[in-house]
Design a protein around this motif. Structure first.
Motif, PDB file in Angstrom:
ATOM      1  N   MET A   1       0.844  -1.203   0.000  1.00 40.97           N
ATOM      2  CA  MET A   1       0.000   0.000   0.000  1.00 40.97           C
ATOM      3  C   MET A   1       0.882   1.257   0.000  1.00 40.97           C
ATOM      4  SD  MET A   1      -2.591   1.287   2.958  1.00 40.97           S
ATOM      5  CE  MET A   1      -3.984   2.341   2.620  1.00 40.97           C
ATOM      6  N   ASN A   2       0.549   2.202  -0.886  1.00 39.61           N
ATOM      7  CA  ASN A   2       1.285   3.470  -0.891  1.00 39.61           C
ATOM      8  C   ASN A   2       0.474   4.520  -0.157  1.00 39.61           C
ATOM      9  OD1 ASN A   2       3.524   2.669  -2.361  1.00 39.61           O
ATOM     10  ND2 ASN A   2       2.331   2.767  -4.268  1.00 39.61           N
ATOM     11  N   LEU A   3       1.130   5.241   0.722  1.00 39.82           N
ATOM     12  CA  LEU A   3       0.459   6.337   1.413  1.00 39.82           C
ATOM     13  C   LEU A   3       1.289   7.581   1.162  1.00 39.82           C
ATOM     14  CD1 LEU A   3      -0.589   5.114   4.979  1.00 39.82           C
ATOM     15  CD2 LEU A   3      -2.073   5.638   3.045  1.00 39.82           C
ATOM     16  N   SER A   4       0.606   8.693   0.891  1.00 36.02           N
ATOM     17  CA  SER A   4       1.347   9.923   0.623  1.00 36.02           C
ATOM     18  C   SER A   4       1.651  10.656   1.923  1.00 36.02           C
ATOM     19  CB  SER A   4       0.494  10.812  -0.281  1.00 36.02           C
ATOM     20  OG  SER A   4       1.014  12.104  -0.249  1.00 36.02           O
ATOM     21  N   LEU A   5       2.836  11.255   1.952  1.00 38.20           N
ATOM     22  CA  LEU A   5       3.219  12.071   3.113  1.00 38.20           C
ATOM     23  C   LEU A   5       2.251  13.237   3.287  1.00 38.20           C
ATOM     24  CD1 LEU A   5       7.120  12.424   2.881  1.00 38.20           C
ATOM     25  CD2 LEU A   5       5.798  11.006   4.423  1.00 38.20           C
ATOM     26  N   ASN A   6       1.516  13.544   2.192  1.00 35.91           N
ATOM     27  CA  ASN A   6       0.600  14.698   2.244  1.00 35.91           C
ATOM     28  C   ASN A   6      -0.561  14.502   3.198  1.00 35.91           C
ATOM     29  OD1 ASN A   6       2.162  15.996   0.427  1.00 35.91           O
ATOM     30  ND2 ASN A   6       1.004  15.250  -1.353  1.00 35.91           N
ATOM     31  N   LEU A   7      -0.779  13.240   3.642  1.00 33.64           N
ATOM     32  CA  LEU A   7      -1.878  13.073   4.595  1.00 33.64           C
ATOM     33  C   LEU A   7      -1.496  13.644   5.972  1.00 33.64           C
ATOM     34  CD1 LEU A   7      -1.902  10.514   6.904  1.00 33.64           C
ATOM     35  CD2 LEU A   7      -1.760   9.208   4.807  1.00 33.64           C
ATOM     36  N   LEU A   8      -0.196  13.953   6.133  1.00 29.77           N
ATOM     37  CA  LEU A   8       0.276  14.491   7.417  1.00 29.77           C
ATOM     38  C   LEU A   8       0.355  16.012   7.350  1.00 29.77           C
ATOM     39  CD1 LEU A   8       3.307  12.078   7.984  1.00 29.77           C
ATOM     40  CD2 LEU A   8       0.990  11.848   8.887  1.00 29.77           C
ATOM     41  N   SER A  47      -0.437  13.596  19.189  1.00 28.64           N
ATOM     42  CA  SER A  47      -1.878  13.876  19.067  1.00 28.64           C
ATOM     43  C   SER A  47      -2.202  14.432  17.676  1.00 28.64           C
ATOM     44  CB  SER A  47      -2.406  14.764  20.193  1.00 28.64           C
ATOM     45  OG  SER A  47      -1.654  15.922  20.302  1.00 28.64           O
ATOM     46  N   ASP A  48      -1.294  15.249  17.100  1.00 31.27           N
ATOM     47  CA  ASP A  48      -1.540  15.754  15.735  1.00 31.27           C
ATOM     48  C   ASP A  48      -1.556  14.597  14.730  1.00 31.27           C
ATOM     49  OD1 ASP A  48      -1.591  18.231  16.817  1.00 31.27           O
ATOM     50  OD2 ASP A  48       0.256  18.973  15.866  1.00 31.27           O
ATOM     51  N   LEU A  49      -0.678  13.616  14.960  1.00 31.13           N
ATOM     52  CA  LEU A  49      -0.606  12.471  14.052  1.00 31.13           C
ATOM     53  C   LEU A  49      -1.914  11.662  14.119  1.00 31.13           C
ATOM     54  CD1 LEU A  49       0.930  10.590  12.143  1.00 31.13           C
ATOM     55  CD2 LEU A  49       1.899   9.463  14.147  1.00 31.13           C
ATOM     56  N   LEU A  50      -2.381  11.435  15.345  1.00 29.09           N
ATOM     57  CA  LEU A  50      -3.630  10.694  15.500  1.00 29.09           C
ATOM     58  C   LEU A  50      -4.779  11.428  14.813  1.00 29.09           C
ATOM     59  CD1 LEU A  50      -2.671   8.558  17.778  1.00 29.09           C
ATOM     60  CD2 LEU A  50      -5.023   8.848  18.517  1.00 29.09           C
ATOM     61  N   ALA A  51      -4.811  12.749  14.984  1.00 31.15           N
ATOM     62  CA  ALA A  51      -5.888  13.543  14.371  1.00 31.15           C
ATOM     63  C   ALA A  51      -5.827  13.411  12.849  1.00 31.15           C
ATOM     64  CB  ALA A  51      -5.740  15.009  14.792  1.00 31.15           C
ATOM     65  N   ALA A  52      -4.605  13.444  12.287  1.00 33.71           N
ATOM     66  CA  ALA A  52      -4.458  13.345  10.825  1.00 33.71           C
ATOM     67  C   ALA A  52      -4.921  11.974  10.336  1.00 33.71           C
ATOM     68  CB  ALA A  52      -3.005  13.586  10.432  1.00 33.71           C
ATOM     69  N   CYS A  53      -4.583  10.918  11.083  1.00 33.18           N
ATOM     70  CA  CYS A  53      -4.991   9.563  10.679  1.00 33.18           C
ATOM     71  C   CYS A  53      -6.506   9.426  10.759  1.00 33.18           C
ATOM     72  CB  CYS A  53      -4.315   8.512  11.561  1.00 33.18           C
ATOM     73  SG  CYS A  53      -2.557   8.347  11.227  1.00 33.18           S
ATOM     74  N   ARG A  54      -7.071   9.976  11.829  1.00 35.04           N
ATOM     75  CA  ARG A  54      -8.539   9.905  11.974  1.00 35.04           C
ATOM     76  C   ARG A  54      -9.221  10.639  10.826  1.00 35.04           C
ATOM     77  NH1 ARG A  54     -11.319   9.251  16.882  1.00 35.04           N
ATOM     78  NH2 ARG A  54     -12.470  11.161  16.566  1.00 35.04           N
ATOM     79  N   ALA A  55      -8.690  11.821  10.499  1.00 36.40           N
ATOM     80  CA  ALA A  55      -9.315  12.648   9.454  1.00 36.40           C
ATOM     81  C   ALA A  55      -9.256  11.929   8.106  1.00 36.40           C
ATOM     82  CB  ALA A  55      -8.612  14.001   9.377  1.00 36.40           C
ATOM     83  N   SER A  56      -8.188  11.167   7.846  1.00 40.30           N
ATOM     84  CA  SER A  56      -8.071  10.526   6.532  1.00 40.30           C
ATOM     85  C   SER A  56      -8.490   9.058   6.557  1.00 40.30           C
ATOM     86  CB  SER A  56      -6.639  10.675   6.013  1.00 40.30           C
ATOM     87  OG  SER A  56      -5.751  10.184   6.988  1.00 40.30           O
ATOM     88  N   GLY A  57      -8.912   8.573   7.733  1.00 38.09           N
ATOM     89  CA  GLY A  57      -9.395   7.188   7.835  1.00 38.09           C
ATOM     90  C   GLY A  57      -8.290   6.158   7.663  1.00 38.09           C
ATOM     91  N   VAL A  58      -7.041   6.547   7.914  1.00 38.14           N
ATOM     92  CA  VAL A  58      -5.910   5.614   7.756  1.00 38.14           C
ATOM     93  C   VAL A  58      -5.651   4.923   9.091  1.00 38.14           C
ATOM     94  CG1 VAL A  58      -3.420   5.484   7.320  1.00 38.14           C
ATOM     95  CG2 VAL A  58      -4.852   6.968   5.920  1.00 38.14           C
ATOM     96  N   PRO A  59      -5.520   3.582   9.097  1.00 37.46           N
ATOM     97  CA  PRO A  59      -5.274   2.898  10.375  1.00 37.46           C
ATOM     98  C   PRO A  59      -3.892   3.222  10.948  1.00 37.46           C
ATOM     99  CG  PRO A  59      -5.285   1.315   8.558  1.00 37.46           C
ATOM    100  CD  PRO A  59      -5.640   2.648   7.974  1.00 37.46           C
ATOM    101  N   LEU A  60      -3.843   3.279  12.292  1.00 35.88           N
ATOM    102  CA  LEU A  60      -2.596   3.613  12.989  1.00 35.88           C
ATOM    103  C   LEU A  60      -2.159   2.413  13.826  1.00 35.88           C
ATOM    104  CD1 LEU A  60      -0.824   6.269  13.750  1.00 35.88           C
ATOM    105  CD2 LEU A  60      -2.015   6.072  15.914  1.00 35.88           C
ATOM    106  N   PHE A  61      -0.890   2.057  13.738  1.00 35.73           N
ATOM    107  CA  PHE A  61      -0.312   0.945  14.506  1.00 35.73           C
ATOM    108  C   PHE A  61       0.779   1.532  15.391  1.00 35.73           C
ATOM    109  CE2 PHE A  61      -2.054  -0.700  10.633  1.00 35.73           C
ATOM    110  CZ  PHE A  61      -2.540  -1.965  10.924  1.00 35.73           C
ATOM    111  N   VAL A  62       0.785   1.143  16.667  1.00 37.08           N
ATOM    112  CA  VAL A  62       1.772   1.717  17.593  1.00 37.08           C
ATOM    113  C   VAL A  62       2.913   0.724  17.807  1.00 37.08           C
ATOM    114  CG1 VAL A  62       2.090   2.899  19.781  1.00 37.08           C
ATOM    115  CG2 VAL A  62      -0.193   2.770  18.768  1.00 37.08           C
ATOM    116  N   LEU A  63       4.120   1.187  17.509  1.00 34.45           N
ATOM    117  CA  LEU A  63       5.309   0.329  17.629  1.00 34.45           C
ATOM    118  C   LEU A  63       6.139   0.748  18.832  1.00 34.45           C
ATOM    119  CD1 LEU A  63       7.236  -1.820  16.270  1.00 34.45           C
ATOM    120  CD2 LEU A  63       8.316   0.126  15.120  1.00 34.45           C
ATOM    121  N   GLY A  64       6.420  -0.234  19.707  1.00 34.64           N
ATOM    122  CA  GLY A  64       7.367   0.010  20.796  1.00 34.64           C
ATOM    123  C   GLY A  64       8.697  -0.602  20.387  1.00 34.64           C
ATOM    124  N   GLY A  65       9.161  -1.562  21.200  1.00 37.74           N
ATOM    125  CA  GLY A  65      10.418  -2.244  20.868  1.00 37.74           C
ATOM    126  C   GLY A  65      10.223  -3.403  19.911  1.00 37.74           C
TER     127      GLY A  65
END
Ligand code: FAD
Ligand code: EPU
Length: 302
Positions: A1-8, A47-65
Protein backbone atom coordinates in the motif's frame (compact mmCIF):
# COMPACT_ATOMS: atom_id res chain seq x y z
CA UNK A 1 0.00 0.00 0.00
CA UNK A 2 1.29 3.47 -0.89
CA UNK A 3 0.46 6.34 1.41
CA UNK A 4 1.35 9.92 0.62
CA UNK A 5 3.22 12.07 3.11
CA UNK A 6 0.60 14.70 2.24
CA UNK A 7 -1.88 13.07 4.60
CA UNK A 8 0.28 14.49 7.42
CA UNK A 9 0.39 18.13 8.50
CA UNK A 10 3.56 19.76 6.99
CA UNK A 11 5.17 19.98 10.46
CA UNK A 12 5.15 16.15 10.81
CA UNK A 13 6.41 15.28 7.31
CA UNK A 14 10.14 15.49 8.18
CA UNK A 15 9.46 12.88 10.90
CA UNK A 16 7.94 10.40 8.41
CA UNK A 17 9.38 7.87 5.96
CA UNK A 18 7.54 5.73 3.39
CA UNK A 19 8.03 1.99 2.81
CA UNK A 20 10.14 1.32 5.91
CA UNK A 21 10.98 -2.40 6.46
CA UNK A 22 9.68 -3.42 9.89
CA UNK A 23 11.56 -6.73 10.31
CA UNK A 24 14.71 -5.01 11.71
CA UNK A 25 12.50 -3.15 14.20
CA UNK A 26 11.16 -6.39 15.70
CA UNK A 27 12.88 -9.06 17.81
CA UNK A 28 11.39 -11.75 15.50
CA UNK A 29 13.14 -10.10 12.49
CA UNK A 30 10.10 -10.97 10.39
CA UNK A 31 7.63 -8.98 8.29
CA UNK A 32 7.16 -6.53 5.45
CA UNK A 33 7.23 -2.74 5.37
CA UNK A 34 5.17 0.01 6.96
CA UNK A 35 3.38 2.14 4.36
CA UNK A 36 4.48 5.12 6.49
CA UNK A 37 6.60 5.16 9.64
CA UNK A 38 6.39 8.31 11.77
CA UNK A 39 8.64 9.10 14.74
CA UNK A 40 7.05 11.98 16.71
CA UNK A 41 9.40 14.23 18.66
CA UNK A 42 6.86 15.59 21.15
CA UNK A 43 3.59 14.68 22.84
CA UNK A 44 1.83 17.20 20.62
CA UNK A 45 3.22 15.49 17.50
CA UNK A 46 1.56 12.27 18.67
CA UNK A 47 -1.88 13.88 19.07
CA UNK A 48 -1.54 15.75 15.73
CA UNK A 49 -0.61 12.47 14.05
CA UNK A 50 -3.63 10.69 15.50
CA UNK A 51 -5.89 13.54 14.37
CA UNK A 52 -4.46 13.34 10.83
CA UNK A 53 -4.99 9.56 10.68
CA UNK A 54 -8.54 9.90 11.97
CA UNK A 55 -9.32 12.65 9.45
CA UNK A 56 -8.07 10.53 6.53
CA UNK A 57 -9.40 7.19 7.84
CA UNK A 58 -5.91 5.61 7.76
CA UNK A 59 -5.27 2.90 10.37
CA UNK A 60 -2.60 3.61 12.99
CA UNK A 61 -0.31 0.94 14.51
CA UNK A 62 1.77 1.72 17.59
CA UNK A 63 5.31 0.33 17.63
CA UNK A 64 7.37 0.01 20.80
CA UNK A 65 10.42 -2.24 20.87
CA UNK A 66 8.73 -4.74 18.54
CA UNK A 67 9.35 -7.55 21.04
CA UNK A 68 5.81 -8.90 21.08
CA UNK A 69 4.97 -8.49 17.42
CA UNK A 70 4.46 -10.68 14.39
CA UNK A 71 4.29 -8.42 11.32
CA UNK A 72 2.71 -9.94 8.22
CA UNK A 73 4.89 -10.67 5.19
CA UNK A 74 2.82 -8.13 3.23
CA UNK A 75 3.63 -5.42 5.76
CA UNK A 76 1.31 -2.90 7.40
CA UNK A 77 -1.20 -0.96 5.31
CA UNK A 78 -1.27 2.17 7.42
CA UNK A 79 0.75 4.54 9.55
CA UNK A 80 3.12 3.01 12.08
CA UNK A 81 4.00 5.39 14.89
CA UNK A 82 7.26 4.71 16.70
CA UNK A 83 7.89 6.43 20.03
CA UNK A 84 11.65 5.84 19.80
CA UNK A 85 12.44 9.57 20.15
CA UNK A 86 10.43 9.93 23.38
CA UNK A 87 12.65 8.12 25.85
CA UNK A 88 13.39 10.38 28.83
CA UNK A 89 13.38 8.89 32.32
CA UNK A 90 13.32 11.03 35.46
CA UNK A 91 13.44 9.73 39.03
CA UNK A 92 12.12 11.91 41.85
CA UNK A 93 12.30 10.17 45.22
CA UNK A 94 10.39 6.93 44.79
CA UNK A 95 8.52 8.22 41.72
CA UNK A 96 9.65 7.51 38.17
CA UNK A 97 8.44 9.50 35.18
CA UNK A 98 9.23 7.67 31.96
CA UNK A 99 8.37 8.48 28.37
CA UNK A 100 6.81 5.63 26.40
CA UNK A 101 9.78 5.02 24.12
CA UNK A 102 12.20 4.52 27.03
CA UNK A 103 13.81 1.12 27.15
CA UNK A 104 12.31 -1.04 29.90
CA UNK A 105 15.74 -2.42 30.85
CA UNK A 106 17.03 1.16 31.29
CA UNK A 107 14.05 1.91 33.53
CA UNK A 108 14.84 -1.12 35.68
CA UNK A 109 18.50 -0.07 35.98
CA UNK A 110 17.59 3.55 36.82
CA UNK A 111 15.14 2.34 39.50
CA UNK A 112 17.82 0.15 41.09
CA UNK A 113 20.39 2.97 41.05
CA UNK A 114 17.91 5.39 42.64
CA UNK A 115 16.76 2.89 45.29
CA UNK A 116 13.25 2.50 43.85
CA UNK A 117 12.12 -1.03 44.71
CA UNK A 118 9.64 -3.10 42.69
CA UNK A 119 10.22 -2.74 38.94
CA UNK A 120 13.27 -5.08 39.25
CA UNK A 121 10.62 -7.79 38.74
CA UNK A 122 10.58 -6.71 35.08
CA UNK A 123 14.30 -7.40 34.53
CA UNK A 124 14.95 -9.26 31.30
CA UNK A 125 11.73 -8.23 29.58
CA UNK A 126 12.68 -6.58 26.27
CA UNK A 127 10.88 -3.58 24.77
CA UNK A 128 9.73 -0.15 25.84
CA UNK A 129 7.80 1.33 28.74
CA UNK A 130 4.81 2.03 26.41
CA UNK A 131 4.76 -1.55 25.14
CA UNK A 132 5.05 -2.92 28.68
CA UNK A 133 2.04 -0.84 29.76
CA UNK A 134 0.01 -1.81 26.69
CA UNK A 135 0.74 -5.51 27.33
CA UNK A 136 0.88 -5.27 31.14
CA UNK A 137 4.22 -7.04 30.87
CA UNK A 138 5.42 -9.16 33.74
CA UNK A 139 5.87 -12.64 35.06
CA UNK A 140 6.01 -14.57 38.28
CA UNK A 141 7.61 -11.67 40.20
CA UNK A 142 5.04 -9.03 39.29
CA UNK A 143 3.61 -7.00 36.42
CA UNK A 144 4.05 -3.35 35.49
CA UNK A 145 0.50 -2.47 36.61
CA UNK A 146 1.71 -3.05 40.19
CA UNK A 147 3.70 0.22 40.10
CA UNK A 148 1.54 2.47 37.90
CA UNK A 149 0.39 5.77 39.39
CA UNK A 150 -0.83 7.44 36.25
CA UNK A 151 -0.39 7.38 32.50
CA UNK A 152 -0.48 10.15 29.91
CA UNK A 153 -1.87 8.93 26.62
CA UNK A 154 -3.51 10.10 23.46
CA UNK A 155 -6.93 8.52 23.79
CA UNK A 156 -8.87 6.96 20.91
CA UNK A 157 -10.59 10.33 20.33
CA UNK A 158 -7.16 11.86 19.69
CA UNK A 159 -7.03 13.86 22.96
CA UNK A 160 -3.97 14.06 25.21
CA UNK A 161 -5.29 12.81 28.57
CA UNK A 162 -4.00 11.85 32.01
CA UNK A 163 -5.39 8.64 33.51
CA UNK A 164 -5.08 7.54 37.12
CA UNK A 165 -4.34 3.87 37.79
CA UNK A 166 -7.99 3.26 38.70
CA UNK A 167 -9.12 4.45 35.28
CA UNK A 168 -7.07 1.82 33.44
CA UNK A 169 -8.19 -1.80 33.14
CA UNK A 170 -5.10 -4.00 33.36
CA UNK A 171 -5.49 -7.74 32.82
CA UNK A 172 -3.18 -10.68 32.24
CA UNK A 173 -0.95 -9.47 29.37
CA UNK A 174 -3.49 -6.85 28.35
CA UNK A 175 -4.67 -3.35 29.09
CA UNK A 176 -7.14 -0.82 27.76
CA UNK A 177 -4.12 1.38 26.93
CA UNK A 178 -3.77 -0.58 23.68
CA UNK A 179 -6.77 1.42 22.41
CA UNK A 180 -4.72 4.64 22.27
CA UNK A 181 -1.09 5.75 22.36
CA UNK A 182 0.73 5.86 25.69
CA UNK A 183 3.20 8.73 25.78
CA UNK A 184 4.32 8.89 29.40
CA UNK A 185 4.01 6.89 32.61
CA UNK A 186 4.32 7.81 36.27
CA UNK A 187 5.37 4.84 38.36
CA UNK A 188 5.81 4.56 42.09
CA UNK A 189 7.89 1.98 43.94
CA UNK A 190 9.07 1.18 47.43
CA UNK A 191 12.40 2.08 48.99
CA UNK A 192 15.43 -0.21 48.73
CA UNK A 193 19.19 -0.39 48.90
CA UNK A 194 20.62 0.16 45.36
CA UNK A 195 23.14 -2.71 45.55
CA UNK A 196 20.46 -5.14 46.76
CA UNK A 197 18.00 -4.01 44.10
CA UNK A 198 20.62 -4.44 41.36
CA UNK A 199 21.38 -7.93 42.66
CA UNK A 200 17.68 -8.82 42.63
CA UNK A 201 17.35 -7.61 39.03
CA UNK A 202 20.41 -9.69 38.05
CA UNK A 203 18.95 -12.82 39.69
CA UNK A 204 15.63 -12.42 37.86
CA UNK A 205 17.45 -11.85 34.56
CA UNK A 206 19.59 -14.97 35.12
CA UNK A 207 16.45 -16.99 35.85
CA UNK A 208 15.00 -15.94 32.49
CA UNK A 209 18.23 -16.53 30.57
CA UNK A 210 18.39 -20.07 31.97
CA UNK A 211 14.82 -20.93 30.90
CA UNK A 212 14.20 -18.96 27.70
CA UNK A 213 15.95 -18.82 24.28
CA UNK A 214 17.36 -15.28 24.51
CA UNK A 215 20.02 -15.75 21.86
CA UNK A 216 17.42 -16.53 19.18
CA UNK A 217 14.94 -14.33 17.29
CA UNK A 218 11.47 -14.59 18.85
CA UNK A 219 8.61 -12.48 20.17
CA UNK A 220 8.63 -14.02 23.65
CA UNK A 221 5.85 -16.44 24.54
CA UNK A 222 3.70 -17.19 21.53
CA UNK A 223 0.59 -18.12 23.56
CA UNK A 224 -0.99 -16.90 26.79
CA UNK A 225 -0.98 -19.31 29.70
CA UNK A 226 -4.45 -20.85 30.12
CA UNK A 227 -5.75 -20.21 33.67
CA UNK A 228 -3.68 -22.16 36.19
CA UNK A 229 -1.56 -23.84 33.49
CA UNK A 230 1.66 -23.22 31.61
CA UNK A 231 1.27 -23.14 27.82
CA UNK A 232 4.97 -24.05 27.49
CA UNK A 233 4.48 -27.20 29.54
CA UNK A 234 1.33 -28.19 27.60
CA UNK A 235 3.18 -27.67 24.29
CA UNK A 236 6.16 -29.64 25.58
CA UNK A 237 3.95 -32.54 26.79
CA UNK A 238 2.15 -32.57 23.42
CA UNK A 239 5.55 -33.34 21.82
CA UNK A 240 5.84 -30.09 19.87
CA UNK A 241 9.36 -28.98 20.85
CA UNK A 242 11.59 -28.80 17.78
CA UNK A 243 8.60 -28.93 15.42
CA UNK A 244 9.17 -26.68 12.40
CA UNK A 245 7.47 -25.05 9.44
CA UNK A 246 10.05 -23.58 7.06
CA UNK A 247 12.38 -21.38 9.11
CA UNK A 248 10.00 -21.23 12.09
CA UNK A 249 10.61 -23.66 14.92
CA UNK A 250 9.17 -24.44 18.35
CA UNK A 251 12.14 -23.74 20.63
CA UNK A 252 13.83 -26.84 21.97
CA UNK A 253 14.53 -24.86 25.16
CA UNK A 254 11.02 -23.56 26.00
CA UNK A 255 7.89 -24.89 24.31
CA UNK A 256 6.06 -21.54 24.29
CA UNK A 257 8.72 -19.76 22.25
CA UNK A 258 8.58 -19.92 18.47
CA UNK A 259 11.94 -18.95 17.04
CA UNK A 260 12.97 -17.66 13.65
CA UNK A 261 15.98 -19.78 12.74
CA UNK A 262 16.95 -17.20 10.12
CA UNK A 263 14.63 -17.34 7.15
CA UNK A 264 11.17 -17.67 8.70
CA UNK A 265 8.22 -15.81 7.20
CA UNK A 266 5.19 -14.61 9.12
CA UNK A 267 2.98 -17.11 7.30
CA UNK A 268 5.27 -19.95 8.42
CA UNK A 269 5.03 -18.76 12.04
CA UNK A 270 1.23 -18.55 11.77
CA UNK A 271 1.05 -22.05 10.28
CA UNK A 272 3.28 -23.40 13.08
CA UNK A 273 1.09 -21.68 15.70
CA UNK A 274 -1.95 -23.35 14.12
CA UNK A 275 -0.28 -26.79 14.23
CA UNK A 276 0.71 -26.26 17.88
CA UNK A 277 -2.85 -25.18 18.77
CA UNK A 278 -4.21 -28.30 17.06
CA UNK A 279 -1.79 -30.68 18.83
CA UNK A 280 -2.35 -29.13 22.25
CA UNK A 281 -6.12 -29.27 21.71
CA UNK A 282 -5.85 -32.96 20.73
CA UNK A 283 -3.51 -33.86 23.61
CA UNK A 284 -5.01 -31.81 26.44
CA UNK A 285 -8.39 -30.51 25.22
CA UNK A 286 -7.15 -26.94 25.81
CA UNK A 287 -7.39 -24.10 23.29
CA UNK A 288 -4.27 -21.89 23.33
CA UNK A 289 -4.77 -18.19 22.57
CA UNK A 290 -1.98 -16.12 20.99
CA UNK A 291 -0.08 -13.67 23.17
CA UNK A 292 1.93 -12.17 20.30
CA UNK A 293 0.23 -9.26 18.58
CA UNK A 294 -0.30 -10.00 14.91
CA UNK A 295 -0.19 -7.03 12.42
CA UNK A 296 -2.57 -6.60 10.71
CA UNK A 297 -4.83 -8.57 13.04
CA UNK A 298 -5.59 -12.14 12.01
CA UNK A 299 -6.00 -15.48 13.79
CA UNK A 300 -3.39 -18.22 13.26
CA UNK A 301 -6.20 -20.53 12.21
CA UNK A 302 -7.56 -18.09 9.60
P1 FAD B 1 5.69 -3.98 20.92
O1 FAD B 1 6.05 -5.39 20.69
O2 FAD B 1 6.27 -2.96 20.01
O3 FAD B 1 4.11 -3.83 20.92
C1 FAD B 1 3.30 -4.74 21.65
C2 FAD B 1 1.86 -4.20 21.70
O4 FAD B 1 1.85 -3.00 22.47
C3 FAD B 1 1.30 -3.81 20.33
O5 FAD B 1 -0.08 -4.06 20.34
C4 FAD B 1 1.57 -2.31 20.25
O6 FAD B 1 0.69 -1.62 19.38
C5 FAD B 1 1.34 -1.91 21.70
N1 FAD B 1 2.10 -0.72 22.06
C6 FAD B 1 3.46 -0.57 22.05
N2 FAD B 1 3.79 0.65 22.49
C7 FAD B 1 2.62 1.29 22.78
C8 FAD B 1 2.29 2.58 23.26
N3 FAD B 1 3.23 3.51 23.52
N4 FAD B 1 0.98 2.90 23.43
C9 FAD B 1 0.00 1.98 23.17
N5 FAD B 1 0.25 0.75 22.70
C10 FAD B 1 1.54 0.41 22.52
N6 FAD B 1 6.63 -10.27 28.04
C11 FAD B 1 6.24 -10.41 29.34
O7 FAD B 1 5.18 -9.88 29.72
N7 FAD B 1 6.99 -11.11 30.24
C12 FAD B 1 8.16 -11.70 29.89
O8 FAD B 1 8.80 -12.31 30.74
C13 FAD B 1 8.62 -11.56 28.54
N8 FAD B 1 9.77 -12.11 28.15
C14 FAD B 1 10.18 -11.96 26.86
C15 FAD B 1 11.40 -12.51 26.46
C16 FAD B 1 11.85 -12.38 25.15
C17 FAD B 1 13.17 -13.00 24.74
C18 FAD B 1 11.07 -11.65 24.21
C19 FAD B 1 11.55 -11.46 22.78
C20 FAD B 1 9.86 -11.10 24.59
C21 FAD B 1 9.39 -11.25 25.90
N9 FAD B 1 8.17 -10.71 26.32
C22 FAD B 1 7.79 -10.83 27.64
C23 FAD B 1 7.28 -10.04 25.36
C24 FAD B 1 7.53 -8.52 25.22
O9 FAD B 1 8.88 -8.23 25.56
C25 FAD B 1 6.59 -7.68 26.08
O10 FAD B 1 5.26 -7.89 25.72
C26 FAD B 1 6.93 -6.18 25.98
O11 FAD B 1 6.30 -5.49 27.01
C27 FAD B 1 6.49 -5.58 24.64
O12 FAD B 1 6.99 -4.25 24.58
P2 FAD B 1 7.40 -3.57 23.21
O13 FAD B 1 7.76 -2.15 23.48
O14 FAD B 1 8.40 -4.37 22.49
O15 FAD B 1 6.01 -3.60 22.45
N1 EPU C 1 7.85 -26.04 31.25
C1 EPU C 1 8.02 -27.27 30.65
N2 EPU C 1 8.43 -27.30 29.35
C2 EPU C 1 8.66 -26.18 28.63
C3 EPU C 1 8.47 -24.92 29.23
C4 EPU C 1 8.06 -24.89 30.57
O1 EPU C 1 7.81 -28.32 31.27
O2 EPU C 1 9.02 -26.30 27.45
C5 EPU C 1 7.47 -26.02 32.68
C6 EPU C 1 8.58 -25.40 33.55
O3 EPU C 1 9.53 -26.38 33.92
C7 EPU C 1 7.79 -24.87 34.73
C8 EPU C 1 6.44 -24.46 34.11
O4 EPU C 1 6.35 -25.15 32.86
O5 EPU C 1 7.55 -25.87 35.67
C9 EPU C 1 6.35 -22.94 33.89
O6 EPU C 1 7.38 -22.52 33.00
P1 EPU C 1 8.13 -21.12 33.13
O7 EPU C 1 8.61 -20.96 34.54
O8 EPU C 1 9.11 -21.00 32.03
O9 EPU C 1 6.98 -20.06 33.00
P2 EPU C 1 5.89 -19.88 31.88
O10 EPU C 1 4.56 -20.02 32.53
O11 EPU C 1 6.16 -20.74 30.70
C10 EPU C 1 5.62 -17.32 32.19
C11 EPU C 1 5.41 -16.18 31.23
C12 EPU C 1 6.76 -15.65 30.75
C13 EPU C 1 7.60 -15.25 31.94
C14 EPU C 1 7.78 -16.46 32.85
C15 EPU C 1 8.60 -16.15 34.10
C16 EPU C 1 3.35 -16.39 29.95
C17 EPU C 1 2.73 -16.86 28.68
N3 EPU C 1 4.66 -16.63 30.07
O12 EPU C 1 6.17 -18.38 31.44
O13 EPU C 1 6.50 -14.49 29.97
O14 EPU C 1 8.86 -14.79 31.52
O15 EPU C 1 6.48 -16.92 33.27
O16 EPU C 1 7.99 -15.20 34.88
O17 EPU C 1 2.69 -15.79 30.79
C18 EPU C 1 6.01 -13.69 27.77
O18 EPU C 1 4.91 -13.32 28.24
O19 EPU C 1 6.34 -13.47 26.59
C19 EPU C 1 6.92 -14.43 28.65
C20 EPU C 1 8.06 -14.93 28.21
Amino acid sequence: MNLSLNLLPPRLRPLARAGVPLAPLTTFRIGGAAALLVEPASLRDVSDLLAACRASGVPLFVLGGGSNLLVSDEGVPGVVVSLARLKKIQVIGSHVIAQAGANLATLVTRCSQAGVAGPQALAGIPGTVGGALAMNAGGRHGEIADWVERVIWVNPRGELESLYREEIAFGYRSSTLREGVVVEAWLHGGVGEPAELAARARTILQEKLAAQPYSEFSAGCAFQNPKGMSAGRLIDLAGCKGLGVGGAQVSTMHGNFIVNTGSATASQVLELMRVVQERVQAAHGVRLEPEVRIWPACAPAA
